[in-house]
Every structure is written in structure tokens, then in C-alpha cells.
Design an enzyme around this catalytic site. Structure first.
Site, PDB file in Angstrom:
ATOM      1  N   HIS A 208       0.810  -1.236   0.000  1.00  0.00           N
ATOM      2  CA  HIS A 208       0.000   0.000   0.000  1.00  0.00           C
ATOM      3  C   HIS A 208       0.842   1.285   0.000  1.00  0.00           C
ATOM      4  O   HIS A 208       0.375   2.324  -0.431  1.00  0.00           O
ATOM      5  CB  HIS A 208      -0.990   0.017   1.173  1.00  0.00           C
ATOM      6  CG  HIS A 208      -0.367   0.267   2.511  1.00  0.00           C
ATOM      7  ND1 HIS A 208       0.228  -0.743   3.243  1.00  0.00           N
ATOM      8  CD2 HIS A 208      -0.232   1.389   3.253  1.00  0.00           C
ATOM      9  CE1 HIS A 208       0.694  -0.235   4.374  1.00  0.00           C
ATOM     10  NE2 HIS A 208       0.438   1.065   4.401  1.00  0.00           N
ATOM     11  N   ASP A 209       2.091   1.189   0.456  1.00  0.00           N
ATOM     12  CA  ASP A 209       2.939   2.399   0.475  1.00  0.00           C
ATOM     13  C   ASP A 209       3.910   2.427  -0.704  1.00  0.00           C
ATOM     14  O   ASP A 209       4.918   3.134  -0.651  1.00  0.00           O
ATOM     15  CB  ASP A 209       3.721   2.466   1.798  1.00  0.00           C
ATOM     16  CG  ASP A 209       2.891   3.095   2.912  1.00  0.00           C
ATOM     17  OD1 ASP A 209       1.974   3.879   2.599  1.00  0.00           O
ATOM     18  OD2 ASP A 209       3.170   2.798   4.086  1.00  0.00           O
ATOM     19  N   LYS A 212       5.872   5.366  -2.012  1.00  0.00           N
ATOM     20  CA  LYS A 212       7.011   5.965  -1.301  1.00  0.00           C
ATOM     21  C   LYS A 212       8.314   5.831  -2.091  1.00  0.00           C
ATOM     22  O   LYS A 212       9.300   6.497  -1.757  1.00  0.00           O
ATOM     23  CB  LYS A 212       7.161   5.330   0.077  1.00  0.00           C
ATOM     24  CG  LYS A 212       6.146   5.856   1.073  1.00  0.00           C
ATOM     25  CD  LYS A 212       6.471   5.388   2.479  1.00  0.00           C
ATOM     26  CE  LYS A 212       5.467   5.940   3.474  1.00  0.00           C
ATOM     27  NZ  LYS A 212       5.649   5.333   4.804  1.00  0.00           N
ATOM     28  N   HIS A 237       2.680  10.228  -1.545  1.00  0.00           N
ATOM     29  CA  HIS A 237       2.935   8.804  -1.830  1.00  0.00           C
ATOM     30  C   HIS A 237       1.662   8.047  -2.189  1.00  0.00           C
ATOM     31  O   HIS A 237       1.697   7.111  -2.979  1.00  0.00           O
ATOM     32  CB  HIS A 237       3.673   8.130  -0.663  1.00  0.00           C
ATOM     33  CG  HIS A 237       2.796   7.765   0.494  1.00  0.00           C
ATOM     34  ND1 HIS A 237       2.464   8.669   1.473  1.00  0.00           N
ATOM     35  CD2 HIS A 237       2.164   6.611   0.817  1.00  0.00           C
ATOM     36  CE1 HIS A 237       1.680   8.066   2.365  1.00  0.00           C
ATOM     37  NE2 HIS A 237       1.476   6.815   1.976  1.00  0.00           N
ATOM     38  N   HIS A 261      -5.954   5.293   1.345  1.00  0.00           N
ATOM     39  CA  HIS A 261      -5.698   4.799   2.707  1.00  0.00           C
ATOM     40  C   HIS A 261      -5.389   5.906   3.715  1.00  0.00           C
ATOM     41  O   HIS A 261      -5.348   5.651   4.910  1.00  0.00           O
ATOM     42  CB  HIS A 261      -4.633   3.690   2.730  1.00  0.00           C
ATOM     43  CG  HIS A 261      -3.217   4.126   2.499  1.00  0.00           C
ATOM     44  ND1 HIS A 261      -2.706   4.338   1.234  1.00  0.00           N
ATOM     45  CD2 HIS A 261      -2.200   4.369   3.362  1.00  0.00           C
ATOM     46  CE1 HIS A 261      -1.432   4.692   1.340  1.00  0.00           C
ATOM     47  NE2 HIS A 261      -1.097   4.726   2.623  1.00  0.00           N
ATOM     48  N   HIS A 262      -5.198   7.149   3.224  1.00  0.00           N
ATOM     49  CA  HIS A 262      -5.035   8.271   4.176  1.00  0.00           C
ATOM     50  C   HIS A 262      -6.244   9.210   4.153  1.00  0.00           C
ATOM     51  O   HIS A 262      -6.205  10.281   4.755  1.00  0.00           O
ATOM     52  CB  HIS A 262      -3.752   9.058   3.877  1.00  0.00           C
ATOM     53  CG  HIS A 262      -2.515   8.303   4.251  1.00  0.00           C
ATOM     54  ND1 HIS A 262      -2.158   8.052   5.562  1.00  0.00           N
ATOM     55  CD2 HIS A 262      -1.567   7.707   3.483  1.00  0.00           C
ATOM     56  CE1 HIS A 262      -1.027   7.342   5.577  1.00  0.00           C
ATOM     57  NE2 HIS A 262      -0.653   7.116   4.324  1.00  0.00           N
ATOM     58  N   ASP A 290      -3.617   0.457   9.049  1.00  0.00           N
ATOM     59  CA  ASP A 290      -2.445   1.321   8.921  1.00  0.00           C
ATOM     60  C   ASP A 290      -2.258   2.161  10.193  1.00  0.00           C
ATOM     61  O   ASP A 290      -1.157   2.258  10.744  1.00  0.00           O
ATOM     62  CB  ASP A 290      -2.643   2.229   7.688  1.00  0.00           C
ATOM     63  CG  ASP A 290      -1.376   2.958   7.292  1.00  0.00           C
ATOM     64  OD1 ASP A 290      -0.277   2.441   7.573  1.00  0.00           O
ATOM     65  OD2 ASP A 290      -1.481   4.047   6.696  1.00  0.00           O
TER      66      ASP A 290
END
Ligand SMILES: [Fe+2]
Length: 351
Positions: A208-209, A212, A237, A261-262, A290
């Protein structure tokens, strides 16, 4: 060539019929009674039995039963000197395929045996093809199984590779994505979501990241506070990850979850300030996993806040930042003693 057994208590008839058969190329056997006949049937792959009806001991009609107990495919022709309809019907009911009325001519005998032998050859061929078909299907299933296993191994290898690419650049969060993936999968399981969603969520968590990789390593590993521009760069990201994942032929919620997701339920998240139903359920699960993982584990800029703070964060913001059902499932999970793990599970992508 077909194997034919002649059963008759009169030796001259047996021998004559066997001689006729051998001249036509059949492999001929003879028996003087039912006992001997069954013995031969048991020890030879007989195709056709031609039997007299009236014999001392076990009759020809009863012999049909005994043969049928051994094989349902052997063709049986009964010979009868008293060609009443009743005997013929009885014989057919027991499983005979044809009958000959004594006396009969050589040609009639050979024609009827020939038909029976041909029929038996067809039955054998049909069975051979059916067996071959089943074997082929098994072989095919085994091949599919092997290829699926190989594909699963390749999938997890690639997912792990992608996961490591991020963690190589961001060593302080080593194992973060695996732990998030595993927790997200368990929350989805707790919510009784489909197995395909559970397994896909695990994969999404593992990568998921991924965005980055586009963030400078100095920012990712900087101890202490980030400046505002650095924070903005770091936040990009999820957008970068979305751009990368959406190009892959996967269910759309893969890229959406990476993207969202954020985000937060009330619209206070980033990058698009989505709220409510604009955020997918997979994203809500990933979001909670997360947050809980990030708070529970040590970070370069702060020590671990502990499980209690992590759970109290999602509980106090239940229905505000986080989806209530996801929070409830997550709390139930930890209540039952769940511990976050960073094991790499073997997974398949469900398309
Ligand atoms: Fe993230």
C-alpha cells in the site's frame, strides 16, 4: 480377436461350435457345465458366452446371473432346444443379449456370435475412451493445480519484492506493510467479507505504500519533525502509488485502496478529502490497519505509543474518522487476543 466361451453338456456340440469359431479366427473356450464356465470367465477376459439352457446342475438361465455378477459387459447368447417365448424372455430378463433356437445353422450361429462380439468390442472401446477421458481430465486438473501453485508462488514473490523496494528506501518502517496487510486481512475476515476480498486486502496491505519509492529517501528516514513542504511531499505517496497500481490489470479497488488509505470518513484526510461512501470499504479497512500498526510500532521520530493508545484512537474516532464497522471488527479482534504479525503469507490475487 474376441474370446468366445461355449457352454454345453453335450461334448460334440461344444467341440463343433468351437471348431466353427476357431476357423473364423476367434479364441474359443469350452465348458461342460456352469461351474466350469464361471471358472473360465473368472480367469479369461471372455467377450461372448454362448450357453445351453438345459444342463445338469446349474441351468443356463442361472449361469447368466453368475456371469453378470462378474461382468455386466460380457455378451451372453443362450441356445435353447425348446424355443418357447417364456425361456427367451426369462433369459433376456436375466441379462442375455440374444438367443439361438436349436437346431441352428453354422452361418446363423456365426452371425449372432459376430454381432455380439462386435457389440462387446464397441462397449470395450467406449469404456477405454471414457477411462482415457477421465485420466486426461485428472492430468489436466493436476496441470492446472501445478500452474496455479507456481503462479501463487510467483505472485507472492513479486508482491514481496515490491514490498521490499519500499522498505529498502524506508528501513525504519521495515515490515510495516506486511503487518498492515496481515491485520487488514484479519479485520476483513472478522467482518465476514469474501475470501477473495480478504486475500486481496492482504496483498494491497503488502504494497500500500508503494508510492514511497517516489519520495526522497532523506525524507523517509529523517529523524525528528518534517517541515511542511516535506510533509506535503511525503503525503504525495498515496497519489504516486495510485498512479502506479492503476496501470496493472487488477480489480479497481487495489488502486483505490492505495489511493485512499489516508482519506478519512469525515473528509479530513488526503489527497482528495473524500468522505463517507466515496471511500471504498477496502480502503476503510486498510486505513484502520495502517493507523493501528503505525501507532503500535516504534517509529524513528517517536517511540511506540502502544496497543492501548492505538485502539483508543480508533475507538474515540469511530464514526468520525474511521468506519464504525471496521473499528468494531478491529476491536473485537484485539479483544480476542490478536497480535499483529509480519509473517509473509502465501496468497493468490483474485481477479
Ligand atoms: Fe501510507
Amino acid at each position: 480377436m474376441s474370446k468366445v466361451l461355449v457352454v454345453d453338456d453335450e461334448k460334440s456340440i461344444r467341440l463343433t461350435l468351437c471348431a466353427f469359431l476357431r476357423l473364423e479366427g476367434y479364441e474359443a473356450f469350452d465348458a461342460s457345465d456352469a461351474h466350469e464356465a464361471i471358472e473360465i470367465v473368472n480367469n479369461n477376459a471372455i467377450d461372448v458366452v454362448v450357453t445351453d439352457i438345459v444342463m445338469p446342475g446349474i441351468s443356463g438361465v442361472d449361469l447368466i446371473n453368475d456371469i453378470r455378477a462378474v461382468s455386466k459387459d460380457i455378451r451372453i447368447i443362450v441356445m435353447t432346444g425348446e424355443p418357447t417365448l417364456e425361456t427367451a424372455v426369462q433369459s433376456v430378463q436375466r441379462g442375455a443379449s440374444d438367443y439361438l433356437s436349436k437346431p441352428f445353422r453354422r452361418n446363423d450361429f456365426l452371425r449372432i456370435v459376430g454381432n455380439a462380439a462386435q457389440m462387446k468390442t464397441m462397449i470395450d472401446e467406449k469404456q477405454r475412451l471414457e477411462k482415457q477421458n477421465i485420466e486426461y481430465q485428472h492430468h489436466l486438473e493436476e496441470m492446472v493445480r501445478e500452474r496455479t501453485d507456481a503462479l501463487r508462488r510467483a505472485t507472492i514473490g513479486i508482491v514481496n519484492l515490491l514490498s521490499q523496494v519500499v522498505e529498502f528506501r524506508d528501513p525504519y518502517t521495515s515490515g510495516h506493510q506486511r503487518r498492515v496487510g496481515n491485520l487488514a486481512a484479519r479485520i476483513a475476515e472478522e467482518m465476514n467479507l469474501e475470501k477473495s476480498t480478504i486475500e486481496n486486502l492482504r496483498i494491497i496491505g503488502y504494497i500500500h505504500d508503494i508510492g514511497k519509492v517516489a519520495i526522497p529517501a532523506e525524507i523517509l528516514s529523517k529523524p525528528g519533525r518534517l517541515t511542511s513542504p516535506e510533509i506535503e511531499l511525503l503525503k504525495s505517496h498515496s497519489e504516486c502509488g495510485y498512479e502506479m497500481v492503476k496501470k496493472v490489470d487488477l480489480p479497481s479497488y487495489f488502486a483505490d485502496a492505495v489511493h485512499q488509505h489516508h482519506e478519512r470518513l469525515d473528509g479530513s484526510g488526503y489527497p482528495n478529502h473524500l468522505k463517507g461512501d466515496e471511500i471504498s470499504i477496502e480502503s476503510y479497512i486498510l486505513m484502520v490497519a495502517d493507523v493501528v500498526e503505525a501507532m503500535e510500532l516504534h517509529r524513528p521520530y517517536r517511540p511506540s505509543l502502544g496497543q492501548e493508545s492505538a485502539l483508543s484512537e480508533i475507538q474515540s474516532n469511530r464514526g468520525v474518522l474511521y468506519h464504525p464497522k471496521v473499528v468494531d471488527a478491529c476491536l473485537r479482534l484485539f479483544d480476542s487476543g490478536y497480535k499483529i504479525d509480519d509473517k509473509l503469507y502465501e496468497v493468490s490475487v483474485h481477479l
